[in-house]
Enzyme design. Structure first.
Site, PDB file in Angstrom:
ATOM      1  NE  ARG A 184      -3.150  -2.970   0.443  1.00  0.00           N
ATOM      2  CZ  ARG A 184      -3.779  -3.629  -0.527  1.00  0.00           C
ATOM      3  NH1 ARG A 184      -3.804  -3.148  -1.759  1.00  0.00           N
ATOM      4  NH2 ARG A 184      -4.359  -4.768  -0.279  1.00  0.00           N
ATOM      5  CG  ASN A 205       0.963  -8.460   6.054  1.00  0.00           C
ATOM      6  OD1 ASN A 205       0.301  -8.944   6.966  1.00  0.00           O
ATOM      7  ND2 ASN A 205       0.436  -7.678   5.118  1.00  0.00           N
ATOM      8  CE  LYS A 261      -2.257  -8.479   8.916  1.00  0.00           C
ATOM      9  NZ  LYS A 261      -2.248  -7.834   7.579  1.00  0.00           N
ATOM     10  CD  GLU A 298      -5.792  -8.423   6.114  1.00  0.00           C
ATOM     11  OE1 GLU A 298      -4.644  -7.948   6.002  1.00  0.00           O
ATOM     12  OE2 GLU A 298      -6.818  -7.808   5.798  1.00  0.00           O
ATOM     13  NE  ARG A 305     -12.637  -6.600   7.726  1.00  0.00           N
ATOM     14  CZ  ARG A 305     -11.883  -6.321   6.666  1.00  0.00           C
ATOM     15  NH1 ARG A 305     -12.117  -6.925   5.515  1.00  0.00           N
ATOM     16  NH2 ARG A 305     -10.896  -5.446   6.739  1.00  0.00           N
ATOM     17  CE  LYS A 314      -6.046  -1.932  10.063  1.00  0.00           C
ATOM     18  NZ  LYS A 314      -6.204  -2.412   8.676  1.00  0.00           N
ATOM     19  CG  ASP A 335      -8.793  -2.137   6.240  1.00  0.00           C
ATOM     20  OD1 ASP A 335      -8.011  -1.432   6.889  1.00  0.00           O
ATOM     21  OD2 ASP A 335      -8.430  -3.015   5.435  1.00  0.00           O
ATOM     22  CD  GLU A 379      -3.110   0.215  12.449  1.00  0.00           C
ATOM     23  OE1 GLU A 379      -2.991  -0.607  13.376  1.00  0.00           O
ATOM     24  OE2 GLU A 379      -3.076  -0.120  11.252  1.00  0.00           O
ATOM     25  CD  GLU A 405      -5.377  -0.563   1.926  1.00  0.00           C
ATOM     26  OE1 GLU A 405      -4.896  -0.357   3.056  1.00  0.00           O
ATOM     27  OE2 GLU A 405      -5.774  -1.682   1.545  1.00  0.00           O
ATOM     28  CD  GLU A 415     -18.448  11.183   3.538  1.00  0.00           C
ATOM     29  OE1 GLU A 415     -18.148  12.347   3.871  1.00  0.00           O
ATOM     30  OE2 GLU A 415     -18.996  10.374   4.307  1.00  0.00           O
ATOM     31  CD1 TRP A 446     -11.619 -10.617   0.047  1.00  0.00           C
ATOM     32  CD2 TRP A 446     -10.313 -10.349   1.845  1.00  0.00           C
ATOM     33  NE1 TRP A 446     -10.385 -11.119  -0.251  1.00  0.00           N
ATOM     34  CE2 TRP A 446      -9.553 -10.964   0.823  1.00  0.00           C
ATOM     35  CE3 TRP A 446      -9.700 -10.067   3.067  1.00  0.00           C
ATOM     36  CZ2 TRP A 446      -8.221 -11.319   0.991  1.00  0.00           C
ATOM     37  CZ3 TRP A 446      -8.374 -10.413   3.238  1.00  0.00           C
ATOM     38  CH2 TRP A 446      -7.645 -11.036   2.205  1.00  0.00           C
TER      39      TRP A 446
HETATM   40  O1  GCW Z   1      -6.216  -2.652   4.785  1.00  0.00           O
HETATM   41  C1  GCW Z   1      -5.592  -3.872   4.835  1.00  0.00           C
HETATM   42  C2  GCW Z   1      -4.605  -3.813   3.736  1.00  0.00           C
HETATM   43  C3  GCW Z   1      -3.462  -4.770   3.910  1.00  0.00           C
HETATM   44  C4  GCW Z   1      -2.856  -4.542   5.290  1.00  0.00           C
HETATM   45  C5  GCW Z   1      -3.942  -4.771   6.329  1.00  0.00           C
HETATM   46  C6  GCW Z   1      -3.461  -4.503   7.755  1.00  0.00           C
HETATM   47  C7  GCW Z   1      -0.569  -4.708   5.966  1.00  0.00           C
HETATM   48  O2  GCW Z   1      -5.267  -4.027   2.517  1.00  0.00           O
HETATM   49  O3  GCW Z   1      -2.540  -4.522   2.897  1.00  0.00           O
HETATM   50  O4  GCW Z   1      -1.735  -5.344   5.535  1.00  0.00           O
HETATM   51  O5  GCW Z   1      -4.998  -3.901   6.106  1.00  0.00           O
HETATM   52  O6  GCW Z   1      -3.770  -3.446   8.273  1.00  0.00           O
HETATM   53  O7  GCW Z   1      -2.802  -5.355   8.327  1.00  0.00           O
END
Ligand code: GCW
Length: 660
Positions: free
Chosen positions: A143, A184, A264, A268, A318, A342, A347, A369, A375, A493, A523
């Protein structure tokens, strides 16, 4: 590769103030941090006044005096700045406080603020003010929209002049911690905790320490298997525990001032304690125990959810995941664990309610966060100044039952038993010469730091400061760029996913529209649109998510008549003819805002064009190119969204505009 100095340009400001202030500087302090403060003064004096500042060994009558004091109110990082009879005194309890004071002084000069009789005290209102980079060891950035990594090249850690400039940028806005590698953690990045990388990490730590920045690393939870050859990563297994104790001892022998690790886990595809039937606290605490002897911290992400969901199954939500996993563990985490949550339950969408864990955790350290990497908000092509959005989040009341009940109170440690500890942002930098690709995206980098330091600054103030330091000093430039920044989040927006529903983006890339792109996937990000209506029912009749908030928020969100328009489709499934609080129907609102969004971008381009002869040509054209791409993007969103919902609903646009 060459690069630019972002907001540390120190443009010439001749004639505005008595330059005698910048002839002499006096301090008794020695050491790396003070050297950096003096170097910054020298550089700035040279660039702003074309003159030299000299370090003298007596208190000058006119000049700058940096001194350590002992004042409780200044805490570890605060400072006082005072002008009297030509002498500017910067006082702090620590050298890092002095460095911050120097940057404040230089910011004020760059913005041409008055100096005479200045008297101010500044103390950061949040303890941890952090960046998270998603940079990979191969040099790519997950990203990342500003080129490749400047931390990693050919699987090596790079420490050079750019790294120093990066540290200067962070310190200048008060960011005091950073994680340089992707959460990751794959490939050789797992080996950061081995001999292979200690030498270069040492250099990095030393550099960052001299700017008051704590280095953290993202950690591979399964390192004990991948590096240590163990058969398991079960956090309660004695061999696993012993491996991590031994490993952390080695790490801290080499890097005694390392801040700690960001993890993390169980998210994912990343490994975690769930594999062994253990919970998130078992995993975090096992690592926390191993680094406690060295005052290390484990920052544990709450972005844990099932990404193998069956889209047919409407009972899974989710948005509930982080709450469901972590709320019941409140109090189960050790003192040196900080949960990183977050801002919203999905997300980093352009609009989401705040994560309901805020205000509910009363016995666990935590930080919020956010993401400045854009993104889902235009990827640093489209202009989207996020500070107004972050301000809204910070100002939100959680109704946790205490007098100070906003999220900013929480992050300052003013409620919930002081367990709120700060804020982190997923960073938006890369090796592009201007750091952020789109020059205007640097406003989010700058703004995040300033807001992390002081939640009370307004979006307008932050924009103004950043513009003054970045662009030539002209009223029209200031005015136009401010207006562009301040309108940009609303504009974004308008032309993207409507009324809080989120996503509808091109799968994987996340730029540009694809309304059903994630609708029949695993997802967990659905809009549930059919011929009759749209939205996700998160009331008690649906997933029950609205009830996770304290009242009155829970009731407000639960009730379709009181739910704010901008979040309506996040909480409710409604018909296209449902009347919003703004008196429009849902479908007409979708049409109107999307056409408006495109018009806004057209207007933005005109506004920018008006600055052509006032800005350096390179910057002007770089940004202009982004605006043109943004217009294409906005049109594509507008046409796809409007056509999609026209075809679904068969309801005409009242104003008869072109829909396909
Ligand atoms: O928003 C998603 C992203 C992933 C990211 C994940 C996260 C680093 O698409 O690319 O991974 O969140 O926050 O862990």
């Amino acid at each position: 590769m060459s690069w630019e100095q972002a907001w540390l340009k120190y443009q010439a400001v001749k004639g505005y103030l008595d330059e005698a202030y910048f002839k002499e500087v006096y301090t008794l302090e020695e050491g790396k941090i003070i050297e950096n403060a003096l170097a910054e003064l020298r550089l700035a004096t040279n660039k702003m006044f074309g003159a030299a500042i000299e370090r003298v060994n007596h208190l000058p009558t006119k000049g700058i005096h940096l001194s350590l004091v002992s004042k409780e109110c200044l805490a570890k990082e605060g400072f006082q700045l005072e002008e009297k009879n030509g002498l500017i005194a910067i006082m702090a309890n620590t050298q890092i406080g002095l460095l911050y004071g120097v940057y404040e002084l230089l910011r004020r000069v760059a913005c041409k603020n008055k100096m005479a009789l200045l008297s101010l005290t500044r103390v950061p209102d949040k303890e941890l003010r952090m960046l998270n980079h998603w940079d990979n060891i191969d040099g790519s950035i997950e990203r990342g929209y500003s080129g490749d990594s400047f931390f990693f090249e050919n699987k090596q850690i790079v420490v050079n002049e750019r790294t120093r400039d990066y540290a200067r940028l962070l310190a200048s806005v008060g960011i005091n911690a950073t994680v340089i590698n992707n959460v990751n953690v794959k490939q050789e990045a797992t080996e950061f905790i081995t001999n292979t990388y200690f030498e270069s990490l040492k250099k990095l730590v030393e550099l960052f320490d001299s700017y008051g920045i704590k280095l953290f690393l993202s950690l591979n939870y399964a390192a004990c298997m991948e590096l240590g050859g163990l058969k398991s990563a079960d956090p309660l297994d004695e061999t696993v525990i012993a491996w991590w104790h031994e490993r952390m001892k080695l790490v801290y022998q080499e890097l005694p001032t390392l801040g700690g690790f960001l993890v993390k886990a169980d998210s994912e595809g990343r490994p975690g304690p769930f594999t062994y039937g253990r919970n998130q606290a078992d995993g975090a605490n096992m690592l926390a125990k191993a680094i406690a002897p060295y005052n290390g911290i484990i920052i544990w992400r709450c972005f844990v959810y099932n990404c193998q969901q069956d889209w047919r199954d409407r009972t899974i939500d989710r948005a509930r995941a982080a709450y469901d996993y972590f709320y019941e563990l409140d109090g189960a985490f050790l003192d040196n664990v900080i949960l990183q949550i977050k801002n919203g339950p999905l997300d980093f969408q352009v609009r989401e309610p705040f994560m309901p864990l805020f205000g509910k955790l009363k016995k666990t350290n935590h930080i919020m966060e956010v993401q400045i990497a854009q993104e889902y908000t235009g990827q640093q092509i489209d202009l989207c100044y996020l500070i107004p959005w972050f301000k809204e989040l910070l100002d939100s009341r959680t109704y946790c039952g205490e007098e100070n009940d906003t999220i900013k109170d929480l992050l300052k440690g003013k409620c919930c038993n002081h367990f709120g500890r700060g804020i982190a942002a997923v960073a938006n930098t890369g090796n592009s010469e201007n750091w952020t690709g789109n020059d205007l995206a640097a406003a989010n980098f700058y703004g995040f730091g300033r807001l992390a330091w002081d939640s009370e600054l307004t979006s307008e103030e932050i924009a103004k400061e950043w513009i003054c330091q970045t662009f030539p000093d002209e009223e029209e430039v200031l005015d136009t760029v401010s207006r562009l920044l301040l309108m940009s989040w609303n504009t974004y927006e308008k032309y993207t996913a409507p009324l809080g529903i989120g996503f509808m983006v091109t799968p994987h890339y996340h730029y540009g529209p694809n309304i059903d792109g994630y609708e029949y996937s695993r997802w967990g990000t659905y809009h549930r649109a059919d011929h009759f209506g749209i939205g996700v029912d998160r009331t008690k009749k649906g997933t029950g998510y609205a009830s996770l908030y304290y009242p009155p928020l829970s009731q407000m969100y639960e009730n379709v008549d009181t739910c704010p328009d901008e979040l309506l489709l996040f909480f409710h499934h409604v018909s296209y003819n449902h009347i919003l609080q703004n008196k429009n129907t849902v479908i007409q609102h979708i049409y109107d805002t999307h056409f408006e969004g495109v018009k806004d971008v057209e207007r933005m381009i005109q506004m920018w064009k008006g600055l052509e002869h006032k800005l350096p040509s390179k910057e002007f054209h770089r940004v202009e190119a982004c605006f043109h791409k943004q217009l294409d993007n906005a049109k594509e969103w507008c046409d796809q969204i409007n056509s999609y919902f026209y075809r679904k609903s068969a309801i005409n646009d009242k104003r008869g505009r072109k829909i396909y």
